[in-house]
Design an enzyme around this catalytic site. Structure first.
Site, PDB file in Angstrom:
ATOM      1  N   LYS A 263      23.385   7.036  26.105  1.00  0.00           N
ATOM      2  CA  LYS A 263      23.585   5.736  26.753  1.00  0.00           C
ATOM      3  C   LYS A 263      23.584   5.955  28.261  1.00  0.00           C
ATOM      4  CE  LYS A 263      26.540   1.795  27.409  1.00  0.00           C
ATOM      5  NZ  LYS A 263      26.501   1.976  28.885  1.00  0.00           N
TER       6      LYS A 263
ATOM      7  N   ASP B  10      23.224  20.206  35.189  1.00  0.00           N
ATOM      8  CA  ASP B  10      22.170  20.252  36.196  1.00  0.00           C
ATOM      9  C   ASP B  10      22.578  21.049  37.438  1.00  0.00           C
ATOM     10  OD1 ASP B  10      20.633  18.774  34.517  1.00  0.00           O
ATOM     11  OD2 ASP B  10      20.425  17.030  35.815  1.00  0.00           O
TER      12      ASP B  10
ATOM     13  N   SER C 221      27.764   7.868  27.390  1.00  0.00           N
ATOM     14  CA  SER C 221      27.996   7.122  28.614  1.00  0.00           C
ATOM     15  C   SER C 221      28.649   7.964  29.707  1.00  0.00           C
ATOM     16  CB  SER C 221      28.832   5.885  28.266  1.00  0.00           C
ATOM     17  OG  SER C 221      28.717   4.905  29.250  1.00  0.00           O
TER      18      SER C 221
END
Length: 441
Positions: A325, A311, A300
């Site tokens: 999640k 990224d 999460s």
């Protein structure tokens, strides 16, 4: 292929990304143009069923119990994370976001009817007892959890501080269950812990994302710089077994190591469920190498941080694939008391990838290993001369013990081999950066 349906039992910590604060006192306004008309025939069916239950069920059932049960069923049928919270449960959740709660400190997920430990929370009775991720929870005080609902199982785990509770667990890979007796506590935890692993290199562990996590990370890094008497050469951000928490602290932690770029975005049906969070200038480490350590219990909000730093090419992700999640729950207080926790959006990493049921794939895969004692035998299993009774001593002066064998590195390898491996990767990255800068200059 869809991942098996999973749901979460909140024993001492919630397992969600919450995008909304708890300030609203009434349900949000709906858009009459977008909202569908209520199916009155089906509503009449619901009313008829409730009336039949009131009249003919084997035991009397009051209206409040029936209505709340219908609401829980409505929300629970949507996905594993949408739920109705009564006043007590809502208050308990608010305690959790402020790092204060009563319980044993155990995060458990329900997976196809089995209750499996995701992680014990640092510094709690469950963690001190040595309960591990992957252990299966079978009974609470002799009551089997098989067939129980999440609410029923959660009620068994809750209790006043000072009261004892016995958990029957089947450790991962074991054949026989064992009983673990714990004493419930009023727990005040810190979600952030810092450690100087060796000169120049530190680690910051985040156990969950709560109100104090963002400032806690800033304070921890500054404290490590002070202990190091200078800027760090690199940092390990330890997110293992971090089940998530609040969205805003996850954004704050990501931003602490980024100068610019998207951190996370979310897409949902409601206008306020669509957002993009971006970083602002100011990297706590001044560009020093960063490793993010993850595992299957990283979920999460913790995955938001890992995805943002990966990224944006700010950190190497090291460990094993994360939980996966990728949904956002909005907590909506209700005028009648309590609240609903409703899945309102999916979040996306800066590259536009949804990690729902997929997880973050590490850049460097590290299996969870431990250093085992060898009883002074060599790698072939044979005894050494020094093990023999009455052996002749070496007359030469004893050589100084190597740092890796008895210094801080050796201690770290024994205590936490995964962290030791992450430190090794970090030092390699730092050495490469130094060489690269020299070539550029």
């Amino acid at each position: 292929m869809n991942a098996p349906a999973r749901s979460t039992l909140v024993a001492a910590l919630f397992f969600s990304v919450f995008a909304a604060a708890f300030a609203a006192d009434a349900p949000p306004a709906t858009n009459p143009k977008a909202a569908d008309k209520l199916p009155w025939e089906d509503m009449r069916l619901l009313a008829d069923v409730m009336q039949l239950v009131k009249e003919q069920y084997v035991e009397p059932v009051d209206d409040k119990t029936l209505i709340q049960g219908a609401i829980r069923g409505l929300l629970g049928n949507l996905d594993p994370h949408s739920d109705f919270l009564d006043k007590s449960e809502f208050a308990q959740m608010q305690d959790l976001t402020s790092d204060q709660f009563d319980g044993v400190g155990l995060e458990v997920e329900e997976d196809n009817g089995a209750f499996v430990v995701v992680s014990p929370i640092d510094g709690t009775p469950a963690a001190r007892a040595g309960i591990q991720p992957g252990d299966q929870l079978l009974q609470v005080n002799g009551t089997a959890l098989d067939g129980l609902s999440l609410d029923q199982a959660s009620d068994l785990l809750r209790g006043k501080p000072g009261t004892a509770v016995t958990l029957t667990l089947l450790p991962a890979g074991a054949q026989k269950p064992l009983d673990v007796k714990l004493v419930r506590e009023a727990v005040k935890t810190s979600s952030v812990q810092g450690e100087l692993l060796e000169p120049g290199y530190g680690a910051v562990r985040i156990s969950q994302f709560s109100d104090d996590t963002g400032p806690g990370v800033v304070a921890a890094v500054k404290n490590l710089v002070k202990k190091n008497s200078g800027l760090l050469s690199g940092l390990v951000l330890d997110l293992r077994n971090n089940p998530g928490g609040l969205l805003d602290p996850a954004v704050e932690v990501s931003d602490a190591f980024l100068d610019d770029g998207v951190i996370v975005s979310a897409k949902g049906r409601a206008a306020d469920s669509n957002f993009v969070r971006r970083a602002v200038a100011g990297d706590l480490l001044g560009g020093a190498p960063l490793i993010v350590l993850v595992n299957g219990g990283t979920a999460s909000a913790a995955e938001i941080v890992a995805g943002a730093l990966q990224d944006n090419h700010r950190a190497l992700i090291v460990g094993t694939q994360t939980f996966g999640k990728g949904s956002v729950q909005t907590v909506i207080p209700m005028a009648q008391g309590g609240a609903i926790k409703l899945t309102t959006a999916l979040y996306y990493t800066p590259s536009g990838k949804s990690i729902q049921a997929e997880g973050i794939v590490p850049d460097v895969e590290l299996a969870p290993l431990k250093v085992a004692a060898t009883d002074e035998q060599d790698e072939t299993g044979g005894l050494k001369e020094s093990n023999l009774s009455g052996h002749l001593a070496n007359a030469a002066p004893a050589a100084a013990a190597s740092k890796g064998a008895s210094g801080s590195e050796g201690d770290l390898a024994d205590r936490d081999f995964e962290l030791y491996q992450a430190l090794s990767v970090l030092k390699g990255v730092a050495a490469f950066d130094v060489q690269h800068k020299k070539k550029v200059e």
